[in-house]
Design a protein around this motif. Structure first.
Motif, PDB file in Angstrom:
ATOM      1  N   THR A  83       0.648  -1.082   0.227  1.00 53.28           N
ATOM      2  CA  THR A  83       0.026   0.159  -0.048  1.00 53.28           C
ATOM      3  C   THR A  83       0.439   1.283  -0.427  1.00 53.28           C
ATOM      4  N   ILE A  84       0.729   2.519  -1.127  1.00 55.47           N
ATOM      5  CA  ILE A  84       1.712   3.273  -1.264  1.00 55.47           C
ATOM      6  C   ILE A  84       0.800   4.621  -1.303  1.00 55.47           C
ATOM      7  N   ALA A  85       1.577   6.061  -1.293  1.00 57.85           N
ATOM      8  CA  ALA A  85       0.512   6.573  -1.321  1.00 57.85           C
ATOM      9  C   ALA A  85       1.117   7.980  -2.239  1.00 57.85           C
ATOM     10  N   VAL A  86       0.248   8.007  -3.032  1.00 56.47           N
ATOM     11  CA  VAL A  86       0.423   9.081  -4.513  1.00 56.47           C
ATOM     12  C   VAL A  86       0.022  10.481  -3.595  1.00 56.47           C
ATOM     13  N   ASP A  87       0.173  11.314  -5.402  1.00 60.72           N
ATOM     14  CA  ASP A  87       0.181  12.417  -5.154  1.00 60.72           C
ATOM     15  C   ASP A  87      -1.278  12.541  -5.844  1.00 60.72           C
ATOM     16  N   LYS A  88      -1.424  13.684  -6.292  1.00 58.61           N
ATOM     17  CA  LYS A  88      -2.304  14.423  -7.349  1.00 58.61           C
ATOM     18  C   LYS A  88      -2.495  13.366  -8.853  1.00 58.61           C
ATOM     19  N   GLU A  89      -0.767  14.287  -8.816  1.00 57.83           N
ATOM     20  CA  GLU A  89      -0.251  13.558 -10.657  1.00 57.83           C
ATOM     21  C   GLU A  89       0.426  11.865 -10.902  1.00 57.83           C
ATOM     22  N   ASP A  90      -0.315  11.268  -9.114  1.00 54.02           N
ATOM     23  CA  ASP A  90      -0.420   9.620  -9.297  1.00 54.02           C
ATOM     24  C   ASP A  90       0.939   9.572  -9.058  1.00 54.02           C
ATOM     25  N   ASN A  91       2.420  10.585  -8.704  1.00 54.43           N
ATOM     26  CA  ASN A  91       3.870  10.433  -8.027  1.00 54.43           C
ATOM     27  C   ASN A  91       3.640   9.640  -7.026  1.00 54.43           C
ATOM     28  N   GLU A  92       4.631   9.084  -6.283  1.00 51.91           N
ATOM     29  CA  GLU A  92       5.039   8.472  -5.021  1.00 51.91           C
ATOM     30  C   GLU A  92       5.450   8.682  -4.482  1.00 51.91           C
ATOM     31  N   HIS A  93       5.534   9.281  -3.510  1.00 51.40           N
ATOM     32  CA  HIS A  93       5.869   9.747  -2.392  1.00 51.40           C
ATOM     33  C   HIS A  93       6.560   8.552  -1.152  1.00 51.40           C
ATOM     34  N   ILE A  94       7.055   9.401  -0.347  1.00 50.56           N
ATOM     35  CA  ILE A  94       7.934   8.225   0.878  1.00 50.56           C
ATOM     36  C   ILE A  94       7.152   8.356   2.214  1.00 50.56           C
ATOM     37  N   SER A  95       6.340   7.964   2.687  1.00 47.32           N
ATOM     38  CA  SER A  95       5.966   7.661   3.947  1.00 47.32           C
ATOM     39  C   SER A  95       6.934   7.843   4.735  1.00 47.32           C
ATOM     40  N   MET A  96       6.388   8.241   5.862  1.00 42.82           N
ATOM     41  CA  MET A  96       7.597   8.155   6.961  1.00 42.82           C
ATOM     42  C   MET A  96       6.738   7.781   8.777  1.00 42.82           C
ATOM     43  N   PRO A 119       3.025  11.583   7.328  1.00 48.74           N
ATOM     44  CA  PRO A 119       3.695  12.348   7.358  1.00 48.74           C
ATOM     45  C   PRO A 119       4.543  11.844   5.185  1.00 48.74           C
ATOM     46  N   GLN A 120       4.132  13.078   4.227  1.00 49.05           N
ATOM     47  CA  GLN A 120       5.078  12.149   2.569  1.00 49.05           C
ATOM     48  C   GLN A 120       5.501  13.216   3.149  1.00 49.05           C
ATOM     49  N   PHE A 121       7.167  12.756   1.557  1.00 44.42           N
ATOM     50  CA  PHE A 121       8.167  13.691   1.499  1.00 44.42           C
ATOM     51  C   PHE A 121       9.092  13.125   0.269  1.00 44.42           C
ATOM     52  N   ARG A 122       9.041  14.086  -1.042  1.00 45.51           N
ATOM     53  CA  ARG A 122      10.252  12.776  -1.602  1.00 45.51           C
ATOM     54  C   ARG A 122      11.243  13.814  -2.186  1.00 45.51           C
ATOM     55  N   LEU A 123      12.447  12.802  -2.387  1.00 43.83           N
ATOM     56  CA  LEU A 123      14.054  12.835  -2.166  1.00 43.83           C
ATOM     57  C   LEU A 123      13.596  12.739  -3.311  1.00 43.83           C
ATOM     58  N   PRO A 124      14.872  13.807  -4.377  1.00 46.54           N
ATOM     59  CA  PRO A 124      15.762  13.569  -5.621  1.00 46.54           C
ATOM     60  C   PRO A 124      16.867  12.249  -5.160  1.00 46.54           C
ATOM     61  N   HIS A 125      16.972  11.834  -6.634  1.00 42.79           N
ATOM     62  CA  HIS A 125      17.973  11.014  -6.795  1.00 42.79           C
ATOM     63  C   HIS A 125      17.988   9.486  -6.705  1.00 42.79           C
ATOM     64  N   LEU A 126      16.926   8.792  -5.927  1.00 44.38           N
ATOM     65  CA  LEU A 126      16.177   7.610  -5.827  1.00 44.38           C
ATOM     66  C   LEU A 126      15.657   7.155  -6.331  1.00 44.38           C
ATOM     67  N   ALA A 127      16.035   6.077  -7.065  1.00 45.00           N
ATOM     68  CA  ALA A 127      15.681   5.171  -8.428  1.00 45.00           C
ATOM     69  C   ALA A 127      14.176   4.876  -8.616  1.00 45.00           C
ATOM     70  N   THR A 128      13.649   5.642  -9.433  1.00 44.78           N
ATOM     71  CA  THR A 128      11.581   5.793  -9.676  1.00 44.78           C
ATOM     72  C   THR A 128      11.556   4.776  -9.995  1.00 44.78           C
ATOM     73  N   ASN A 129      11.849   2.948 -10.001  1.00 45.63           N
ATOM     74  CA  ASN A 129      11.004   2.242 -10.468  1.00 45.63           C
ATOM     75  C   ASN A 129      11.016   1.373  -8.866  1.00 45.63           C
ATOM     76  N   GLN A 130      11.415   1.324  -7.545  1.00 46.28           N
ATOM     77  CA  GLN A 130      11.456   0.883  -6.485  1.00 46.28           C
ATOM     78  C   GLN A 130      10.095   1.842  -5.615  1.00 46.28           C
ATOM     79  N   SER A 131      10.017   1.184  -4.741  1.00 45.34           N
ATOM     80  CA  SER A 131       9.136   2.139  -3.752  1.00 45.34           C
ATOM     81  C   SER A 131       9.300   2.365  -2.303  1.00 45.34           C
ATOM     82  N   TYR A 132       9.749   3.429  -1.366  1.00 42.95           N
ATOM     83  CA  TYR A 132      10.563   3.793  -0.553  1.00 42.95           C
ATOM     84  C   TYR A 132       9.459   3.921   0.640  1.00 42.95           C
ATOM     85  N   ARG A 133       9.857   4.140   1.621  1.00 42.89           N
ATOM     86  CA  ARG A 133       9.282   4.875   3.106  1.00 42.89           C
ATOM     87  C   ARG A 133      10.132   4.620   4.084  1.00 42.89           C
ATOM     88  N   ALA A 134      10.369   5.957   4.983  1.00 44.39           N
ATOM     89  CA  ALA A 134      11.120   6.410   5.842  1.00 44.39           C
ATOM     90  C   ALA A 134      10.655   5.977   7.004  1.00 44.39           C
TER      91      ALA A 134
END
Length: 259
Positions: A83-96, A119-134
């Protein structure tokens, strides 16, 4: 027969009575007794149901001595649908998942509404083909990373993908959310060994079947910079080799104490 032995072992290990198992299979209790005594064999539909109840393959039930040899590599299929969280543009966020939220995460990680509240946030330079969590770590077992450090982990779909010596966040039934250096012994005994980088904490084992999620550590966020002169600096390859040897010795010792 291995099927009879395995069925009895799995049922008693899980604390399920013959009557309860019979009810789940839609048969008489005496039929379960006959299965476990080897006087009768379940039909394919019942065998499939048994496989589902105890989370083992039919091949393992029929041809592998689970009690003597332990479980085979577990969870060859994905651990679960993530289960992941996405924004209105369907971009996946990192859930903390903060320290205070970790207990609730055990019950809510599969609930979309719960995940959206984190809480949700995004980080640059992470591979976009993976799901992340903090995950915010607590305690000092993984020094030099201090309590409050955020571990950014990428989702691991299969337990067999765990590489011995690397660090992971594990979401488990028995230990909750933990961040440890993990050694993979699933092939040998169906278990993982969890090791702290702080030598004051002893390693311990956990059953593969008790793991609900695995996140491989990829980055961390902290307001404290590790001190390179600290005796608890990150382990080197030499340290890791010694750790593996010590761990194997500990395994042999544990096996000897059980015999």
């Amino acid at each position: 027969m291995l099927l009879a032995k395995n069925l009895k072992f799995l049922r008693t290990t899980k604390g399920i009575t013959q009557s309860e198992l019979a009810e789940n299979l839609g048969v008489q209790r005496t039929m379960i007794s006959a299965y476990e005594d080897g006087r009768s064999e379940p039909k394919l539909t019942a065998l499939a149901k048994i496989s589902e109840i105890f989370m083992v393959s039919i091949d393992e039930l029929l041809h592998h001595d689970i009690q003597e040899k332990g479980r085979k590599v577990l969870q060859q299929k994905p651990l679960k649908v993530l289960t992941i969280a996405v924004d209105k543009e369907d971009n996946e966020h990192i859930s903390m998942v903060g320290q205070k939220a970790s207990a609730g995460y055990l019950n809510g990680f599969a609930d979309p509404e719960y995940m959206e509240q984190l809480p949700q946030f995004r980080l640059p330079h992470l591979a976009t083909n993976q799901s992340y969590r903090a995950f915010e770590i607590a305690g000092d077992s993984m020094l030099p990373l201090v309590p409050g450090t955020l571990i950014i982990g990428s989702y691991i779909e299969q337990l067999s993908a765990i590489k011995s010596g690397k660090t992971y966040v594990l979401v488990t039934i028995t230990e909750g959310v933990v961040y440890k250096r993990v050694f993979n012994y699933l092939q040998e005994n169906g278990k993982l060994f969890l090791v702290s980088d702080n030598e004051h904490y002893k390693p311990y084992e956990i059953k593969g079947e008790d793991v609900m999620e695995v996140w491989e550590a990829k980055a961390f966020i902290s307001t404290d910079f590790p001190n390179p002169k600290d005796k608890n600096t990150p382990v080197t390859n030499e340290d890791l080799s010694k750790m593996i040897l010590d761990l194997k010795a500990e395994i042999v010792k544990m096996k000897g104490s059980r015999n």
